[in-house]
Design an enzyme around this catalytic site. Structure first.
Site, PDB file in Angstrom:
ATOM      1  N   SER A  27      -5.961  -4.325  -0.638  1.00  0.00           N
ATOM      2  CA  SER A  27      -5.689  -3.296  -1.613  1.00  0.00           C
ATOM      3  C   SER A  27      -7.024  -2.790  -2.205  1.00  0.00           C
ATOM      4  CB  SER A  27      -4.882  -3.847  -2.763  1.00  0.00           C
ATOM      5  OG  SER A  27      -4.769  -2.972  -3.931  1.00  0.00           O
ATOM      6  N   TYR A  30      -3.850 -10.955  -8.181  1.00  0.00           N
ATOM      7  CA  TYR A  30      -3.254  -9.969  -7.100  1.00  0.00           C
ATOM      8  C   TYR A  30      -4.616  -9.561  -6.542  1.00  0.00           C
ATOM      9  CZ  TYR A  30      -1.452  -5.936  -4.503  1.00  0.00           C
ATOM     10  OH  TYR A  30      -1.245  -5.068  -3.550  1.00  0.00           O
TER      11      TYR A  30
HETATM   12  N1  LIG Z   1       2.387   0.004  -2.820  1.00  0.00           N
HETATM   13  C1  LIG Z   1       1.287  -0.181  -3.125  1.00  0.00           C
HETATM   14  O1  LIG Z   1       0.913   0.746  -3.787  1.00  0.00           O
HETATM   15  C2  LIG Z   1       0.240  -1.177  -2.518  1.00  0.00           C
HETATM   16  C3  LIG Z   1      -1.237  -0.794  -2.712  1.00  0.00           C
HETATM   17  C4  LIG Z   1      -2.053  -1.562  -2.046  1.00  0.00           C
HETATM   18  C5  LIG Z   1      -1.379  -2.506  -1.069  1.00  0.00           C
HETATM   19  N2  LIG Z   1      -0.379  -2.795  -0.926  1.00  0.00           N
HETATM   20  C6  LIG Z   1       0.391  -3.922  -0.058  1.00  0.00           C
HETATM   21  O2  LIG Z   1       0.926  -3.304   1.058  1.00  0.00           O
HETATM   22  C7  LIG Z   1       1.869  -4.568   1.520  1.00  0.00           C
HETATM   23  C8  LIG Z   1       3.284  -3.755   1.406  1.00  0.00           C
HETATM   24  O3  LIG Z   1       3.779  -3.423   0.092  1.00  0.00           O
HETATM   25  P1  LIG Z   1       4.740  -2.469  -0.230  1.00  0.00           P
HETATM   26  O4  LIG Z   1       4.399  -1.432  -1.199  1.00  0.00           O
HETATM   27  O5  LIG Z   1       5.459  -1.876   1.117  1.00  0.00           O
HETATM   28  O6  LIG Z   1       5.751  -3.194  -0.761  1.00  0.00           O
HETATM   29  P2  LIG Z   1       7.352  -3.575  -0.795  1.00  0.00           P
HETATM   30  O7  LIG Z   1       7.538  -4.612  -1.795  1.00  0.00           O
HETATM   31  O8  LIG Z   1       8.243  -2.447  -0.571  1.00  0.00           O
HETATM   32  O9  LIG Z   1       7.307  -4.321   0.524  1.00  0.00           O
HETATM   33  C9  LIG Z   1       7.025  -5.822   0.781  1.00  0.00           C
HETATM   34  C10 LIG Z   1       7.925  -6.679   1.583  1.00  0.00           C
HETATM   35  O10 LIG Z   1       7.215  -8.121   1.732  1.00  0.00           O
HETATM   36  C11 LIG Z   1       8.496  -9.011   1.639  1.00  0.00           C
HETATM   37  N3  LIG Z   1       8.200 -10.181   1.392  1.00  0.00           N
HETATM   38  C12 LIG Z   1       8.070 -10.591   0.017  1.00  0.00           C
HETATM   39  N4  LIG Z   1       7.618 -11.926   0.044  1.00  0.00           N
HETATM   40  C13 LIG Z   1       7.542 -12.382   1.481  1.00  0.00           C
HETATM   41  C14 LIG Z   1       7.878 -13.703   1.958  1.00  0.00           C
HETATM   42  N5  LIG Z   1       7.374 -14.791   1.364  1.00  0.00           N
HETATM   43  N6  LIG Z   1       7.827 -13.719   3.427  1.00  0.00           N
HETATM   44  C15 LIG Z   1       8.211 -12.604   3.973  1.00  0.00           C
HETATM   45  N7  LIG Z   1       8.400 -11.337   3.448  1.00  0.00           N
HETATM   46  C16 LIG Z   1       8.117 -11.242   2.279  1.00  0.00           C
HETATM   47  C17 LIG Z   1       9.492  -8.300   0.745  1.00  0.00           C
HETATM   48  O11 LIG Z   1      10.832  -8.757   1.128  1.00  0.00           O
HETATM   49  C18 LIG Z   1       9.324  -6.781   1.182  1.00  0.00           C
HETATM   50  O12 LIG Z   1      10.277  -6.356   2.114  1.00  0.00           O
HETATM   51  C19 LIG Z   1       1.582  -5.627   0.623  1.00  0.00           C
HETATM   52  O13 LIG Z   1       0.759  -6.312   1.055  1.00  0.00           O
HETATM   53  C20 LIG Z   1       1.025  -4.908  -0.758  1.00  0.00           C
HETATM   54  O14 LIG Z   1       0.218  -5.629  -1.455  1.00  0.00           O
HETATM   55  C21 LIG Z   1       0.604  -1.934  -1.517  1.00  0.00           C
END
Ligand SMILES: NC(=O)c1ccc[n+]([C@@H]2O[C@H](COP(=O)([O-])OP(=O)(O)OC[C@H]3O[C@@H](n4cnc5c(N)ncnc54)[C@H](O)[C@@H]3O)[C@@H](O)[C@H]2O)c1
Length: 254
Positions: free
Chosen positions: A144, A159
């Protein structure tokens, strides 16, 4: 990009509006067999119904907590039994909390690190022997922008630290595994709109002020991130490893 005959394992693919689900859409529409793994069973059901239409039944779901090593090891064995190989691993499952440093309890620190970093370690360690045997593999890990610039809009210092750790880990794996035809890269998204990770914390005012700091003039879309993940996971990206790809509309340029 073509993913025919490729088996792709994506963690955190249950979330309908999330980056993992969109990655599943993009690779399945290009022919991949896809394994959707998530802790959220309901999310997995809807993910299966959707993705299975795109790749003619070459979809599998696995309820998996990435922080549980036994579950991870068993899941990887099940995938090998069904598909015989895992060509691509997308370590996407992640979570965030907006807690400020003075208020972070130890349990919350551990939760963030266990999901965002230890889970990646478990999955990578479980999948690598099969990739080594095949002399081919692609690993893409979700970092991120907050791991680079410090402090996320919706994530605290735990984070940021966990995401910086993902990048360091990925670089080391890239070096160790290059001789086996395995690449390991990270993508570092800026803020992506509409996913669950922001947990309803985005308001119109907040979005307006965030956009002011993004030269491209909009927040990211899951499609922006998934396309780059697919690129790094493609056969053509064989000479890119240990890279961290910024996908943030210019909000952080280094
Ligand atoms: N959305 C943003 O702005 C953003 C920015 C930078 C990085 N990210 C990263 O991208 C990735 C996806 O994020 P997103 O925005 O799609 O989030 P999201 O919350 O929509 O999806 C995350 C998924 O991970 C699953 N999850 C959580 N804990 C878990 C576990 N212990 N075992 C298995 N699955 C688990 C959740 O059930 C969910 O389906 C993450 O790693 C997040 O840190 C997101």
């Amino acid at each position: 990009m073509n993913f025919e005959d490729q088996v792709v394992l994506i963690t955190g693919a249950g979330s309908k509006m999330g980056i993992g689900r969109e990655t599943a859409r993009q690779v399945s529409k290009r022919g991949a067999s896809v394994v959707l793994a998530d802790i959220d069973e309901n999310g997995l059901e809807s993910a299966f119904d959707e993705i299975n239409q795109y790749n003619n039944g070459k979809t599998m779901t696995i309820k998996l907590d990435v922080t549980n090593k036994d579950e991870v090891d068993k899941s990887v064995k099940q995938i090998i039994e069904r598909f015989g190989e895992i060509d691509i691993l997308v370590n996407n499952a992640g979570t965030s909390r907006p807690t400020r440093i003075l208020d972070i309890p130890e349990e919350e620190w551990d939760l963030i690190f266990n999901i965002n970093m230890k889970g990646i370690f478990f999955l990578t360690q479980a999948v690598l022997p099969y990739m080594k045997e095949a002399n081919y593999g692609r690993i893409v890990n979700l970092s991120s922008v907050s791991g680079k610039r410090g402090g996320g809009i919706f994530g605290g210092s735990h984070y940021s630290a966990s995401k910086a750790a993902v990048t360091g880990f990925s670089k080391a794996v890239a070096r160790e595994m290059a001789e086996f035809g395995i690449t390991c890269n990270t993508v570092a998204p800026g803020l992506v709109g509409g996913t669950n990770i922001t947990d309803g914390l985005m308001t119109t005012e907040k979005e307006t002020s965030i956009k002011e700091g993004i030269p491209v003039g909009r927040v990211g879309k899951v499609e922006d991130i998934a396309y780059s993940i697919a690129f790094l996971a493609s056969t053509g990206a064989s000479y890119i490893t240990g890279e961290e790809l910024d996908i943030n509309g210019g909000s952080h340029i280094d």
